[in-house]
Design an enzyme around this catalytic site. Structure first.
Site, mmCIF file in Angstrom:
data_model
loop_
_atom_site.group_PDB
_atom_site.id
_atom_site.type_symbol
_atom_site.label_atom_id
_atom_site.label_comp_id
_atom_site.label_asym_id
_atom_site.label_seq_id
_atom_site.Cartn_x
_atom_site.Cartn_y
_atom_site.Cartn_z
ATOM 1 N N GLN A 127 1.511 -0.284 -4.824
ATOM 2 C CA GLN A 127 0.113 0.723 -4.974
ATOM 3 C C GLN A 127 0.268 2.267 -4.855
ATOM 4 O OE1 GLN A 127 -2.040 1.844 -1.859
ATOM 5 N NE2 GLN A 127 -3.342 2.950 -3.698
ATOM 6 N N LEU A 128 -0.477 2.570 -5.736
ATOM 7 C CA LEU A 128 -0.372 4.242 -5.844
ATOM 8 C C LEU A 128 -1.729 4.854 -5.889
ATOM 9 C CD1 LEU A 128 1.830 6.237 -6.781
ATOM 10 C CD2 LEU A 128 1.184 6.045 -8.923
ATOM 11 N N TYR A 129 -1.813 6.053 -5.269
ATOM 12 C CA TYR A 129 -2.948 6.932 -5.637
ATOM 13 C C TYR A 129 -2.306 8.264 -6.158
ATOM 14 C CZ TYR A 129 -5.674 4.470 -1.739
ATOM 15 O OH TYR A 129 -6.398 3.523 -1.133
ATOM 16 N N VAL B 16 -13.034 -12.879 -0.313
ATOM 17 C CA VAL B 16 -12.301 -14.343 -0.487
ATOM 18 C C VAL B 16 -12.002 -14.701 0.805
ATOM 19 C CG1 VAL B 16 -10.710 -15.532 -1.605
ATOM 20 C CG2 VAL B 16 -11.903 -13.734 -2.901
ATOM 21 N N GLY C 199 -7.305 -9.147 0.898
ATOM 22 C CA GLY C 199 -6.995 -8.067 1.709
ATOM 23 C C GLY C 199 -7.131 -7.969 3.111
ATOM 24 N N ARG C 200 -8.241 -8.342 3.700
ATOM 25 C CA ARG C 200 -8.078 -8.490 5.315
ATOM 26 C C ARG C 200 -7.815 -9.933 5.646
ATOM 27 N NH1 ARG C 200 -12.901 -6.107 3.693
ATOM 28 N NH2 ARG C 200 -13.446 -4.155 4.441
ATOM 29 N N SER D 160 0.721 -1.212 -0.291
ATOM 30 C CA SER D 160 -0.016 0.120 -0.129
ATOM 31 C C SER D 160 0.914 1.193 -0.036
ATOM 32 C CB SER D 160 -0.735 -0.330 1.305
ATOM 33 O OG SER D 160 -1.545 1.192 1.480
HETATM 34 C C1 FNR Z 1 -7.671 -1.462 2.131
HETATM 35 N N1 FNR Z 1 -7.674 -1.577 0.714
HETATM 36 C C2 FNR Z 1 -6.690 -0.927 0.182
HETATM 37 N N2 FNR Z 1 -6.688 -0.586 -1.182
HETATM 38 C C3 FNR Z 1 -5.863 0.444 -1.737
HETATM 39 O O1 FNR Z 1 -5.793 0.314 -2.863
HETATM 40 N N3 FNR Z 1 -4.837 1.012 -0.968
HETATM 41 C C4 FNR Z 1 -5.137 0.941 0.378
HETATM 42 O O2 FNR Z 1 -4.047 1.494 1.088
HETATM 43 C C5 FNR Z 1 -5.983 0.210 0.996
HETATM 44 N N4 FNR Z 1 -6.153 -0.006 2.523
HETATM 45 C C6 FNR Z 1 -6.808 -0.700 3.015
HETATM 46 C C7 FNR Z 1 -7.043 -0.986 4.461
HETATM 47 C C8 FNR Z 1 -7.483 -1.826 4.803
HETATM 48 C C9 FNR Z 1 -7.672 -2.051 6.323
HETATM 49 C C10 FNR Z 1 -8.355 -2.641 4.078
HETATM 50 C C11 FNR Z 1 -9.430 -3.826 4.652
HETATM 51 C C12 FNR Z 1 -8.631 -2.702 2.855
HETATM 52 C C13 FNR Z 1 -8.686 -2.411 0.162
HETATM 53 C C14 FNR Z 1 -7.683 -3.643 -0.448
HETATM 54 O O3 FNR Z 1 -6.763 -3.405 -1.330
HETATM 55 C C15 FNR Z 1 -8.769 -4.746 -1.025
HETATM 56 O O4 FNR Z 1 -9.385 -4.258 -2.193
HETATM 57 C C16 FNR Z 1 -9.788 -5.275 -0.146
HETATM 58 O O5 FNR Z 1 -9.388 -5.457 1.306
HETATM 59 C C17 FNR Z 1 -10.464 -6.614 -0.686
HETATM 60 O O6 FNR Z 1 -11.482 -7.257 0.056
HETATM 61 P P1 FNR Z 1 -11.170 -8.151 1.454
HETATM 62 O O7 FNR Z 1 -10.138 -9.345 0.715
HETATM 63 O O8 FNR Z 1 -10.615 -7.398 2.558
HETATM 64 O O9 FNR Z 1 -12.457 -8.468 1.572
#
Ligand code: FNR
Length: 343
Positions: free
Chosen positions: A129-131, A260, A280-281, A107
């Protein structure tokens, strides 16, 4: 102590370990959590159609994406601030992914530096990952650091022109402030133009956006709704996947994340046309419970479950998992209505 047999077991254990604000941050979602729940429950509406009497003695879970080889078609989605889960933070997650030979997306909101993560897992395949920010120099600087540190792709997250995800703070890159609500596809074109790294866009939920992404030359797509953390009430990712797969026609690989937690979920997503499935989680629950070893345990557990599902469904390789091996429950309703009507 309870056994830790499933991702949900790890989730429960993590819930009992984490301080409540950290647990709420990780498990939380936008609005009324409708999309969060849909992500999960939509998998349960899909049924597997197994093939019997296939020789499945030898099975292979390996997969390839953008010329990179992995031991299974699973990767770790970018999630912010892993040190909320465990003191070893992103370093532990990166090492676990390296050991399991799967991709890890770091992230942009890291709680360790990009360079430290690269050093911790030098042989692991890492994507950044980038914003995009109004000040393009911020994004460009991150791309350059990722290139220097040997990252193999840039994952541009496009689903939050305004931020619903409550970022607490960022240790290394203090960018939590201004998301760029004026970002458009032109900015994606700019990103493609400044680096030779593959660009993967994350947060595609419609075939229209998928086609736009393909047209401007992105290298892969992640079908994602940010784990239900951005716009509540959007569809589950697995619901929109078939439409996007049909539109993209194999021009770029498609990754999916969201909801998932089981090997059968991974099987279903692959059957419906995803090339890889990200989580993710789930790794954060493992990280909370047992640091690097906990993330590895989560990955091994999913690997075992996918392998078992493949064996029972009659698939020896990931390529052998095809769309005729799943059916939506609504289809069974229709079929039985028609059959009943004919009697
Ligand atoms: C995220 N997600 C996320 N996505 C991203 O592009 N940059 C980020 O910094 C974050 N930060 C983030 C923090 C936390 C605590 C969570 C739970 C999620 C989204 C993440 O990449 C992903 O799309 C989801 O978490 C996928 O869903 P599941 O697997 O958590 O159900």
């Amino acid at each position: 102590m309870d056994l830790l047999d499933t991702v949900e077991d790890y989730h429960s254990r993590a819930a009992s370990i984490l301080p409540s604000n950290a647990y709420e941050y990780i498990s939380g979602a936008a609005g009324r959590s409708q999309t969060l729940q849909l992500n999960r429950t939509s998998y349960d509406r899909i049924r597997i159609r197994p093939r019997e009497l296939v020789n499945v003695e030898r099975r292979q879970l390996s997969s390839t994406l953008l010329g990179m080889n992995f031991d299974m078609p699973v990767g770790i989605s970018p999630t912010a601030l892993h040190r909320l889960a465990h003191a070893d933070g992103e370093l532990a997650t990166a090492r676990a992914a390296e050991k399991m030979r799967i991709p890890y997306v770091l992230s942009m909101f890291v709680s360790t530096s990009i360079e430290q993560v690269a050093q911790a897992a030098p042989a692991g395949i890492k994507w950044m990952q980038l914003y995009l920010y109004k000040d393009r120099r911020i994004s460009e600087a991150v791309v350059r650091r990722a290139e220097q540190a040997g990252f193999k792709a840039v994952v541009l997250t496009i689903d939050n022109p305004v931020n619903e995800d409550k970022i607490i703070e960022s240790g290394d890159l203090n960018f939590a402030a201004d998301f760029n609500a004026s970002t458009t596809w032109t900015d994606v074109e700019w990103l493609i133009s400044i680096t030779t790294l593959p660009i993967i866009v994350k947060g595609v939920m419609t075939k229209e956006d998928a086609l736009r992404a393909v047209k401007i030359g992105v290298n892969a797509i992640i079908v994602s709704n940010h784990g239900g953390r951005q716009l509540d009430s959007v569809s589950a990712t697995i619901e929109v996947l078939p439409d996007i797969v049909a539109a993209v026609q194999g021009k770029v690989p498609i990754i999916i994340d969201g909801g998932v937690t089981k090997g059968t979920d991974i099987f279903k997503a692959l059957a419906m046309g995803a090339n890889m499935v990200f989580i993710g989680r789930a790794p954060l629950w493992g990280l909370t419970v047992n640091g690097q070893a906990g993330v590895e345990e989560i990955l091994r557990l999913l690997q075992r479950e996918l392998d078992n599902t493949m064996a029972l469904a009659g698939c020896r390789t990931v390529e052998e998992i095809t769309k005729d091996q799943v059916l939506h429950e609504a289809q069974y309703c229709l079929t039985s209505l028609v059959t009943f009507g004919q009697k």
